[in-house]
Every structure is written in C-alpha cells, then in structure tokens.
Design a protein around this motif. Structure first.
Motif, PDB file in Angstrom:
ATOM      1  N   GLY A  80       0.771  -0.955   0.104  1.00  0.00           N
ATOM      2  CA  GLY A  80       0.045  -0.047   0.159  1.00  0.00           C
ATOM      3  C   GLY A  80       0.673   1.364  -0.202  1.00  0.00           C
ATOM      4  N   SER A  81       0.410   2.230   0.599  1.00  0.00           N
ATOM      5  CA  SER A  81       0.835   3.231   0.264  1.00  0.00           C
ATOM      6  C   SER A  81       0.321   4.677   0.933  1.00  0.00           C
ATOM      7  N   LEU A  82       1.041   5.787   1.112  1.00  0.00           N
ATOM      8  CA  LEU A  82       1.390   6.728   2.417  1.00  0.00           C
ATOM      9  C   LEU A  82       1.630   7.861   2.219  1.00  0.00           C
ATOM     10  N   ARG A  83       1.081   9.101   2.236  1.00  0.00           N
ATOM     11  CA  ARG A  83       1.833  10.246   2.183  1.00  0.00           C
ATOM     12  C   ARG A  83       2.140  11.402   3.523  1.00  0.00           C
ATOM     13  N   LEU A  84       2.492  11.314   3.861  1.00  0.00           N
ATOM     14  CA  LEU A  84       3.326  12.483   5.457  1.00  0.00           C
ATOM     15  C   LEU A  84       3.533  13.843   4.377  1.00  0.00           C
ATOM     16  N   SER A  85       3.352  14.107   5.922  1.00  0.00           N
ATOM     17  CA  SER A  85       3.256  15.719   5.412  1.00  0.00           C
ATOM     18  C   SER A  85       3.606  15.989   6.776  1.00  0.00           C
ATOM     19  N   CYS A  86       4.788  17.177   6.102  1.00  0.00           N
ATOM     20  CA  CYS A  86       5.719  17.976   7.510  1.00  0.00           C
ATOM     21  C   CYS A  86       5.043  19.346   6.923  1.00  0.00           C
ATOM     22  N   ALA A  87       4.340  19.898   8.036  1.00  0.00           N
ATOM     23  CA  ALA A  87       3.971  21.336   7.992  1.00  0.00           C
ATOM     24  C   ALA A  87       5.125  22.347   9.264  1.00  0.00           C
ATOM     25  N   ALA A  88       5.806  23.018   8.510  1.00  0.00           N
ATOM     26  CA  ALA A  88       6.171  24.336   9.622  1.00  0.00           C
ATOM     27  C   ALA A  88       6.264  25.203   9.490  1.00  0.00           C
ATOM     28  N   SER A  89       5.837  25.848  11.033  1.00  0.00           N
ATOM     29  CA  SER A  89       5.678  27.172  11.054  1.00  0.00           C
ATOM     30  C   SER A  89       6.703  28.227  11.998  1.00  0.00           C
ATOM     31  N   GLY A  90       7.007  29.243  12.193  1.00  0.00           N
ATOM     32  CA  GLY A  90       7.646  29.628  12.823  1.00  0.00           C
ATOM     33  C   GLY A  90       9.020  30.637  11.839  1.00  0.00           C
ATOM     34  N   PHE A  91       9.128  29.819  10.874  1.00  0.00           N
ATOM     35  CA  PHE A  91      10.407  30.447   9.817  1.00  0.00           C
ATOM     36  C   PHE A  91       9.902  29.751   8.438  1.00  0.00           C
ATOM     37  N   THR A  92      11.443  29.579   7.461  1.00  0.00           N
ATOM     38  CA  THR A  92      10.503  29.276   5.952  1.00  0.00           C
ATOM     39  C   THR A  92      11.890  28.330   5.797  1.00  0.00           C
ATOM     40  N   LEU A  93      10.651  27.403   4.746  1.00  0.00           N
ATOM     41  CA  LEU A  93      11.106  26.568   4.611  1.00  0.00           C
ATOM     42  C   LEU A  93      12.404  26.601   3.050  1.00  0.00           C
ATOM     43  N   ASP A  94      11.718  27.546   2.599  1.00  0.00           N
ATOM     44  CA  ASP A  94      12.981  28.035   1.296  1.00  0.00           C
ATOM     45  C   ASP A  94      14.320  27.741   2.001  1.00  0.00           C
ATOM     46  N   TYR A  95      14.527  27.847   2.628  1.00  0.00           N
ATOM     47  CA  TYR A  95      16.966  28.391   3.378  1.00  0.00           C
ATOM     48  C   TYR A  95      16.569  26.702   3.636  1.00  0.00           C
ATOM     49  N   TYR A  96      16.282  26.246   3.816  1.00  0.00           N
ATOM     50  CA  TYR A  96      16.816  25.276   4.565  1.00  0.00           C
ATOM     51  C   TYR A  96      17.110  23.815   3.272  1.00  0.00           C
ATOM     52  N   GLY A  97      17.584  22.430   4.333  1.00  0.00           N
ATOM     53  CA  GLY A  97      16.903  20.854   4.149  1.00  0.00           C
ATOM     54  C   GLY A  97      16.213  20.639   4.736  1.00  0.00           C
ATOM     55  N   THR A  98      16.084  19.763   4.619  1.00  0.00           N
ATOM     56  CA  THR A  98      14.884  19.158   4.859  1.00  0.00           C
ATOM     57  C   THR A  98      14.967  17.506   5.002  1.00  0.00           C
ATOM     58  N   GLY A  99      14.132  16.973   6.318  1.00  0.00           N
ATOM     59  CA  GLY A  99      14.325  14.936   5.950  1.00  0.00           C
ATOM     60  C   GLY A  99      13.480  14.458   6.721  1.00  0.00           C
ATOM     61  N   TRP A 100      13.577  13.326   6.168  1.00  0.00           N
ATOM     62  CA  TRP A 100      12.530  12.325   6.915  1.00  0.00           C
ATOM     63  C   TRP A 100      13.594  11.602   7.164  1.00  0.00           C
ATOM     64  N   PHE A 101      13.007  10.848   8.585  1.00  0.00           N
ATOM     65  CA  PHE A 101      14.189  10.353   9.093  1.00  0.00           C
ATOM     66  C   PHE A 101      13.163   8.610   9.799  1.00  0.00           C
ATOM     67  N   ARG A 102      13.126   8.126  10.314  1.00  0.00           N
ATOM     68  CA  ARG A 102      12.406   6.797  10.939  1.00  0.00           C
ATOM     69  C   ARG A 102      13.264   5.863  11.331  1.00  0.00           C
ATOM     70  N   GLN A 103      12.774   5.568  12.767  1.00  0.00           N
ATOM     71  CA  GLN A 103      13.282   4.339  14.104  1.00  0.00           C
ATOM     72  C   GLN A 103      12.391   3.743  14.572  1.00  0.00           C
ATOM     73  N   ALA A 104      12.840   2.621  13.678  1.00  0.00           N
ATOM     74  CA  ALA A 104      12.331   1.758  14.103  1.00  0.00           C
ATOM     75  C   ALA A 104      12.649   0.720  15.969  1.00  0.00           C
ATOM     76  N   PRO A 105      11.744  -0.722  16.229  1.00  0.00           N
ATOM     77  CA  PRO A 105      11.791  -0.391  18.131  1.00  0.00           C
ATOM     78  C   PRO A 105      12.950  -1.681  17.886  1.00  0.00           C
ATOM     79  N   GLY A 106      14.188  -0.875  18.209  1.00  0.00           N
ATOM     80  CA  GLY A 106      15.369  -1.763  18.502  1.00  0.00           C
ATOM     81  C   GLY A 106      16.327  -1.709  17.410  1.00  0.00           C
ATOM     82  N   LYS A 107      15.974  -0.621  16.634  1.00  0.00           N
ATOM     83  CA  LYS A 107      17.217   0.467  15.801  1.00  0.00           C
ATOM     84  C   LYS A 107      17.669   1.506  15.368  1.00  0.00           C
ATOM     85  N   GLU A 108      18.457   1.546  15.488  1.00  0.00           N
ATOM     86  CA  GLU A 108      19.395   3.288  15.336  1.00  0.00           C
ATOM     87  C   GLU A 108      18.392   4.230  14.188  1.00  0.00           C
ATOM     88  N   ARG A 109      17.717   5.337  14.299  1.00  0.00           N
ATOM     89  CA  ARG A 109      17.006   5.682  13.874  1.00  0.00           C
ATOM     90  C   ARG A 109      18.395   6.157  12.250  1.00  0.00           C
TER      91      ARG A 109
END
Length: 122
Positions: free
Chosen positions: A16-45
C-alpha cells in the motif's frame, strides 16, 4: 520559534501507500534542507530522504529508493513523503527535521517534529 508537525501516518497493508506531510511554522523552509528519518523499535534512527528546499536536490537511502518520493510546496511551507509499495520493514516512527542542508544529510539537524507512526501489516 521553529515548529514542525508531521501527519499522514497510519496502518497500511503491504504494497500500500501513504503520504506523510511535514508542515513548518515559525520559519521559512525555502532556505533550509528538510529530511525524513525513521526509527524502528530496537534500531537506530536512519535518514531515509532529504530535500534541499532551495534548489530541489534530493537524497534517498537505498532502502527506499524507487519507492519513496520527497517533495516540497514552498507556498504551503510543507514537505511531503510519498511512500509506495510499502513493506513490513518500513514500520517505524517517521520524523521530519530541518536545518542547514549539510546537517540534514549528515543526520544531525537541530529542529525536529514529534513523529508519526507508520505500521505496515496485513
């Protein structure tokens, strides 16, 4: 004040499929990098995908390449992660994070969201 909020996680069957969203406030994303990370139980991020919101360049971990797509909508100050062909091993808490592009790619950005759970199971 930098604030990131993830949404879109949930329970999905393998393939299947999912779409995750990351909404930012307090600053503008235009000048930054943004990443997605994940951490499973017992594993490193792990960093799974990053986008340089200034020029659109992207990075994908081998484990998700060809299945996940990161994108941005600068007008909405939001970064997305489209996840297709999901596998049980994709089960984890997914976090978005932002900072200087180099810090994001290196896996040590300073600004993090609270995370959203993704569970892939039949």
């Amino acid at each position: 004040q930098v604030h990131l909020v993830e949404s879109g996680g949930g329970l999905v069957q393998p393939g299947g499929s999912l779409r995750l969203s990351c909404a930012a406030s307090g600053f503008t994303l235009d000048y930054y990098g943004t990443g997605w990370f994940r951490q499973a139980p017992g594993k490193e991020r792990e960093v799974i995908s990053c986008i340089n919101t200034r020029d659109g360049s992207t990075y994908y971990a081998d484990s998700v390449k060809g299945r996940f797509t990161i994108s941005r909508d600068n007008a909405k100050n939001t970064v997305y992660l489209q996840m297709n062909s999901l596998k049980p091993e994709d089960t984890a808490v997914y976090y978005c994070a932002t900072d200087d592009w180099r810090k994001v790619v290196a896996g040590n950005p300073n600004y993090w969201g609270q995370g959203t759970q993704v569970t892939v199971s039949s």
